[in-house]
Design a protein around this motif. Sequence first.
Motif, short mmCIF file in Angstrom:
data_model
loop_
_atom_site.label_atom_id
_atom_site.label_comp_id
_atom_site.label_asym_id
_atom_site.label_seq_id
_atom_site.Cartn_x
_atom_site.Cartn_y
_atom_site.Cartn_z
N LEU A 35 0.69 -1.25 0.32
CA LEU A 35 0.14 -0.01 -0.21
C LEU A 35 0.82 1.27 0.13
CD1 LEU A 35 -2.82 -1.07 2.52
CD2 LEU A 35 -3.11 -0.68 -0.07
N ALA A 36 1.88 1.38 0.65
CA ALA A 36 2.67 2.38 0.84
C ALA A 36 3.42 2.71 -0.45
CB ALA A 36 3.85 2.36 2.03
N GLY A 82 1.58 18.25 -5.92
CA GLY A 82 1.28 18.27 -4.51
C GLY A 82 -0.04 18.05 -4.16
N LEU A 83 -0.87 18.12 -5.16
CA LEU A 83 -2.26 18.04 -4.76
C LEU A 83 -2.52 16.34 -4.67
CD1 LEU A 83 -5.46 19.06 -4.24
CD2 LEU A 83 -5.60 19.34 -6.59
N ALA A 84 -1.95 15.92 -5.69
CA ALA A 84 -2.00 14.39 -6.00
C ALA A 84 -1.60 13.59 -4.68
CB ALA A 84 -1.39 13.83 -7.40
N SER A 85 -0.36 14.13 -4.35
CA SER A 85 0.23 13.74 -3.14
C SER A 85 -0.67 13.72 -2.05
CB SER A 85 1.72 14.23 -2.90
OG SER A 85 2.11 13.88 -1.55
N TYR A 86 -1.54 14.76 -1.68
CA TYR A 86 -2.21 14.96 -0.58
C TYR A 86 -3.43 13.83 -0.69
CZ TYR A 86 -5.94 16.88 2.20
OH TYR A 86 -6.75 17.19 3.02
N ILE A 87 -3.90 13.93 -1.91
CA ILE A 87 -4.89 12.78 -2.18
C ILE A 87 -4.44 11.32 -2.03
CG2 ILE A 87 -6.71 11.93 -3.61
CD1 ILE A 87 -6.72 14.97 -4.96
N LEU A 88 -3.32 11.23 -2.61
CA LEU A 88 -2.80 9.98 -2.42
C LEU A 88 -2.42 9.39 -0.89
CD1 LEU A 88 -0.71 9.38 -5.72
CD2 LEU A 88 -2.95 8.20 -5.18
N SER A 89 -2.18 10.37 -0.23
CA SER A 89 -1.84 10.19 1.21
C SER A 89 -3.00 9.96 2.18
CB SER A 89 -0.90 11.55 1.88
OG SER A 89 -1.88 12.64 2.14
N LEU A 90 -4.06 10.64 1.65
CA LEU A 90 -5.44 10.25 2.34
C LEU A 90 -5.74 8.76 1.95
CD1 LEU A 90 -7.47 13.48 1.62
CD2 LEU A 90 -6.87 12.82 3.62
N LEU A 91 -5.73 8.38 0.67
CA LEU A 91 -5.97 7.13 0.44
C LEU A 91 -5.15 5.96 1.33
CD1 LEU A 91 -6.42 7.32 -3.49
CD2 LEU A 91 -8.27 6.52 -1.85
N LEU A 92 -3.79 6.48 1.28
CA LEU A 92 -2.90 5.42 2.17
C LEU A 92 -3.45 5.37 3.50
CD1 LEU A 92 -0.30 3.79 2.37
CD2 LEU A 92 0.97 5.99 2.57
N GLN A 93 -3.79 6.62 4.12
CA GLN A 93 -4.06 6.48 5.52
C GLN A 93 -5.28 5.51 5.96
OE1 GLN A 93 -4.11 10.41 7.23
NE2 GLN A 93 -1.97 10.73 6.54
N SER A 95 -6.51 3.34 3.80
CA SER A 95 -6.30 2.01 3.61
C SER A 95 -5.92 1.20 4.78
CB SER A 95 -5.64 1.67 2.14
OG SER A 95 -4.48 2.23 2.16
N LEU A 96 -4.57 1.84 5.23
CA LEU A 96 -3.88 1.43 6.54
C LEU A 96 -4.84 1.22 7.77
CD1 LEU A 96 -0.37 2.88 6.18
CD2 LEU A 96 -1.32 0.51 5.54
N VAL A 97 -5.77 2.10 7.68
CA VAL A 97 -6.80 2.28 8.94
C VAL A 97 -7.82 0.82 8.75
CG1 VAL A 97 -8.60 3.17 9.83
CG2 VAL A 97 -6.47 4.33 9.80
N ARG A 98 -8.15 0.69 7.59
CA ARG A 98 -9.07 -0.52 7.12
C ARG A 98 -8.40 -1.83 7.49
NH1 ARG A 98 -14.11 -2.42 6.71
NH2 ARG A 98 -13.98 -4.20 5.40
N ALA A 99 -7.12 -1.99 7.13
CA ALA A 99 -6.04 -3.03 7.22
C ALA A 99 -6.02 -3.28 8.79
CB ALA A 99 -4.79 -2.93 6.69
N THR A 100 -5.61 -2.39 9.53
CA THR A 100 -5.79 -2.46 10.81
C THR A 100 -6.96 -2.79 11.57
OG1 THR A 100 -4.01 -0.53 11.10
CG2 THR A 100 -5.10 -1.25 13.18
N ILE A 101 -8.18 -2.21 11.28
CA ILE A 101 -9.52 -2.78 11.79
C ILE A 101 -9.75 -4.17 11.25
CG2 ILE A 101 -11.84 -2.12 11.65
CD1 ILE A 101 -11.30 0.82 11.21
N GLU A 102 -9.42 -4.78 10.25
CA GLU A 102 -9.56 -6.03 9.86
C GLU A 102 -8.73 -6.98 10.57
OE1 GLU A 102 -11.90 -7.29 7.52
OE2 GLU A 102 -12.84 -5.44 7.85
#
Length: 133
Positions: A35-36, A82-93, A95-102
């Motif tokens: 994911l990272a 920069g904007l793409a990096s911001y949006i992709l960091s939202l997606l990364l966070q 998806s990692l939260v989802r993986a942690t919850i699961e």
Amino acid sequence: MSSVTLERPDKFRIGRVFNDSFAVIGRNAVLCLGLAALFSGLPTLVFQLWALRQDPAVPFDPSTFGEQNLVFGYTAVTMGAGLASYILSLLLQASLVRATIEDLNGKQPSFGDCIAKAVPFSCQRSPLPCSLV
């Protein structure tokens, strides 16, 4: 009369937080690294390759420093990255939260499920309309 202090078993302890965090990462190392790499590593690599490709054979000429087309082109690409990096960091966070919850619920998180759940969640928090994400 005696006072009884009850120790709550679910009391917050930073050591337990670190232990649980590293345990989740250890159990899902390939997923977390994948994911990272997808949401952070690959876009950074593409931007760095673009930046390196910008005609290094042309020597620096101070007279072209303020040229409008050159400045606007670099600025637009950098702001877009920069904007793409911001949006992709939202997606990364997300998806990692989802993986942690699961994982903490005793299930095996999957790459596709993490991304599928992260996109609509991040889209709600993005400064762009969902149709552009």
